[in-house]
Design a protein around this motif. Structure first.
Motif, mmCIF file in Angstrom:
data_model
loop_
_atom_site.group_PDB
_atom_site.id
_atom_site.type_symbol
_atom_site.label_atom_id
_atom_site.label_comp_id
_atom_site.label_asym_id
_atom_site.label_seq_id
_atom_site.Cartn_x
_atom_site.Cartn_y
_atom_site.Cartn_z
ATOM 1 N N MET A 100 0.452 -0.933 0.037
ATOM 2 C CA MET A 100 0.097 0.347 -0.435
ATOM 3 C C MET A 100 1.038 1.356 -0.089
ATOM 4 O O MET A 100 0.451 2.310 -0.694
ATOM 5 N N VAL A 101 1.561 1.007 1.122
ATOM 6 C CA VAL A 101 2.942 2.338 0.599
ATOM 7 C C VAL A 101 3.621 2.632 -0.355
ATOM 8 O O VAL A 101 4.210 3.355 -0.540
ATOM 9 N N PHE A 102 4.049 1.280 -0.387
ATOM 10 C CA PHE A 102 4.726 1.537 -2.078
ATOM 11 C C PHE A 102 4.595 2.088 -2.984
ATOM 12 O O PHE A 102 4.530 2.234 -4.218
ATOM 13 N N LEU A 103 2.403 1.411 -3.553
ATOM 14 C CA LEU A 103 2.481 1.348 -4.440
ATOM 15 C C LEU A 103 1.676 3.324 -4.291
ATOM 16 O O LEU A 103 1.678 4.022 -5.347
ATOM 17 N N SER A 104 1.590 4.050 -3.415
ATOM 18 C CA SER A 104 1.208 5.278 -2.314
ATOM 19 C C SER A 104 2.443 6.281 -3.525
ATOM 20 O O SER A 104 2.533 7.078 -4.227
ATOM 21 N N ALA A 105 3.297 5.628 -3.134
ATOM 22 C CA ALA A 105 4.516 6.758 -3.933
ATOM 23 C C ALA A 105 4.933 6.279 -4.866
ATOM 24 O O ALA A 105 5.225 7.142 -5.691
ATOM 25 N N ALA A 106 4.995 5.191 -5.860
ATOM 26 C CA ALA A 106 4.246 4.775 -7.021
ATOM 27 C C ALA A 106 3.895 6.072 -7.946
ATOM 28 O O ALA A 106 4.115 6.532 -9.104
ATOM 29 N N ALA A 107 2.850 6.613 -7.727
ATOM 30 C CA ALA A 107 1.201 6.866 -7.751
ATOM 31 C C ALA A 107 2.223 8.747 -7.741
ATOM 32 O O ALA A 107 1.939 8.957 -8.921
ATOM 33 N N SER A 108 2.474 8.358 -6.670
ATOM 34 C CA SER A 108 3.422 10.251 -6.862
ATOM 35 C C SER A 108 4.100 10.365 -7.766
ATOM 36 O O SER A 108 4.003 11.359 -8.445
ATOM 37 N N MET A 109 5.124 9.848 -7.763
ATOM 38 C CA MET A 109 6.072 9.399 -8.792
ATOM 39 C C MET A 109 5.001 9.352 -10.665
ATOM 40 O O MET A 109 6.158 10.102 -11.369
ATOM 41 N N ALA A 110 4.483 8.420 -10.683
ATOM 42 C CA ALA A 110 3.572 8.323 -11.312
ATOM 43 C C ALA A 110 3.022 10.561 -12.241
ATOM 44 O O ALA A 110 3.625 10.000 -13.443
ATOM 45 N N GLU A 111 2.625 10.813 -11.051
ATOM 46 C CA GLU A 111 1.839 11.751 -11.743
ATOM 47 C C GLU A 111 2.480 13.163 -11.835
ATOM 48 O O GLU A 111 2.712 13.871 -12.600
ATOM 49 N N ALA A 112 4.018 13.185 -11.360
ATOM 50 C CA ALA A 112 4.950 13.768 -11.338
ATOM 51 C C ALA A 112 5.400 13.581 -12.795
ATOM 52 O O ALA A 112 6.435 14.686 -13.186
ATOM 53 N N LEU A 113 6.029 12.362 -13.268
ATOM 54 C CA LEU A 113 6.705 11.610 -14.465
ATOM 55 C C LEU A 113 6.024 11.541 -15.588
ATOM 56 O O LEU A 113 6.251 11.222 -16.650
ATOM 57 N N ASP A 114 4.020 11.967 -15.455
ATOM 58 C CA ASP A 114 2.841 11.822 -16.630
ATOM 59 C C ASP A 114 2.958 10.522 -16.897
ATOM 60 O O ASP A 114 3.457 10.204 -17.948
ATOM 61 N N ALA A 115 3.145 9.033 -16.042
ATOM 62 C CA ALA A 115 3.468 8.151 -15.975
ATOM 63 C C ALA A 115 2.351 7.294 -16.424
ATOM 64 O O ALA A 115 1.645 7.633 -14.902
ATOM 65 N N GLN A 116 0.971 6.879 -16.517
ATOM 66 C CA GLN A 116 0.441 6.450 -16.427
ATOM 67 C C GLN A 116 0.016 4.517 -16.561
ATOM 68 O O GLN A 116 -1.101 3.851 -16.084
ATOM 69 N N HIS A 117 1.418 4.280 -16.086
ATOM 70 C CA HIS A 117 1.510 2.544 -16.164
ATOM 71 C C HIS A 117 2.088 2.546 -14.821
ATOM 72 O O HIS A 117 3.453 3.117 -14.680
ATOM 73 N N ILE A 118 1.873 1.062 -13.989
ATOM 74 C CA ILE A 118 2.715 0.672 -13.233
ATOM 75 C C ILE A 118 2.391 -0.275 -12.542
ATOM 76 O O ILE A 118 1.734 -0.885 -12.731
ATOM 77 N N TYR A 119 3.692 -0.830 -12.187
ATOM 78 C CA TYR A 119 4.183 -2.298 -12.523
ATOM 79 C C TYR A 119 4.376 -2.729 -11.099
ATOM 80 O O TYR A 119 5.315 -2.093 -11.067
#
Length: 223
Positions: A100-119
């Motif tokens: 849950m923590v990891f995916l939250s961090a990845a979501a923040s990073m994804a929004e900042a980097l304009d990434a629509q995909h998280i693996y």
């Protein structure tokens, strides 16, 4: 090409997930998290994997959820128990709400980097029973991320959580990794750390069983 974030621990699963993301044609950035785990071997391997795969950028961040313990992976006063691949209970290596923590961090990073995909390399097949590796949790997190990010909620640029191994055995995952050219010698799975894998924790046992099923030696054991 679209941008993708891969949660990269340095373990077998996340390494194959990284190669899947690259094979899917994305510009890949990797995110590794120092969460207060009992050893640094995985993070060392994550750096090696990222270099070998040629990711766009590799971020290593400190989010020390291990400060409050709750797991033998973060509490050095507790011993990592020997593995039992036939167990039905949640092992003591479960780290509270880690994904849950990891995916939250990845979501923040994804929004900042304009990434629509998280693996993320989770599976509900050959795994230790962790609740944050199951499909209902991932589906709920995807909904939450798309409600809680401006790119999705306001601009309809939805984020997809990719779990390529959710219904795949670890042996089939290794077969896929071999086709994608994964260098498994760079990965680390053992919960205990040390110079060599212990061979007796849950993660070591699951990995050994999978390589035996595939019928190839585990190159990490030869280094």
């Amino acid at each position: 090409m679209s941008n993708a974030i891969v949660l990269l621990s340095g373990g077998l699963d996340s390494t194959v997930a990284l190669h899947v993301a690259k094979a899917d044609g994305h510009n890949v950035s990797a995110l590794s998290i120092n969460y207060g785990q009992r050893h640094s071997r995985e993070l060392e391997c994550a750096r090696a994997v990222a270099r070998h795969a040629g990711v766009d950028k590799h971020y290593v961040v400190d989010i020390n959820i291990g400060q409050w313990g709750g797991s033998t992976l973060t509490d050095l006063s507790r011993k990592v128990e020997d593995g039992d691949v036939a167990r039905n209970d949640i092992p003591k290596t479960y780290v509270p709400a880690r994904n849950m923590v990891f995916l939250s961090a990845a979501a923040s990073m994804a929004e900042a980097l304009d990434a629509q995909h998280i693996y993320i390399g989770v599976s509900q097949m050959d795994y230790s029973g962790y609740v944050d590796c199951r499909a209902p949790f991932i589906e709920a997190m995807e909904r939450t991320i798309n409600l809680g990010t401006v790119m999705a909620a306001e601009h309809n640029r939805r984020v997809t959580l990719h779990t390529p191994f959710m219904n795949m055995t670890k042996a089939d995952e290794i077969r896929l990794g071999l086709k994608l050219g994964v260098d498994f010698s760079l990965t680390w799975s053992c919960y205990r750390g040390g110079e060599k894998p212990c061979g007796t924790c849950d993660s070591c046992l699951l990995r050994a069983r999978a390589f035996a099923e595939v019928g190839v030696p585990d190159p990490a054991l030869a280094r």
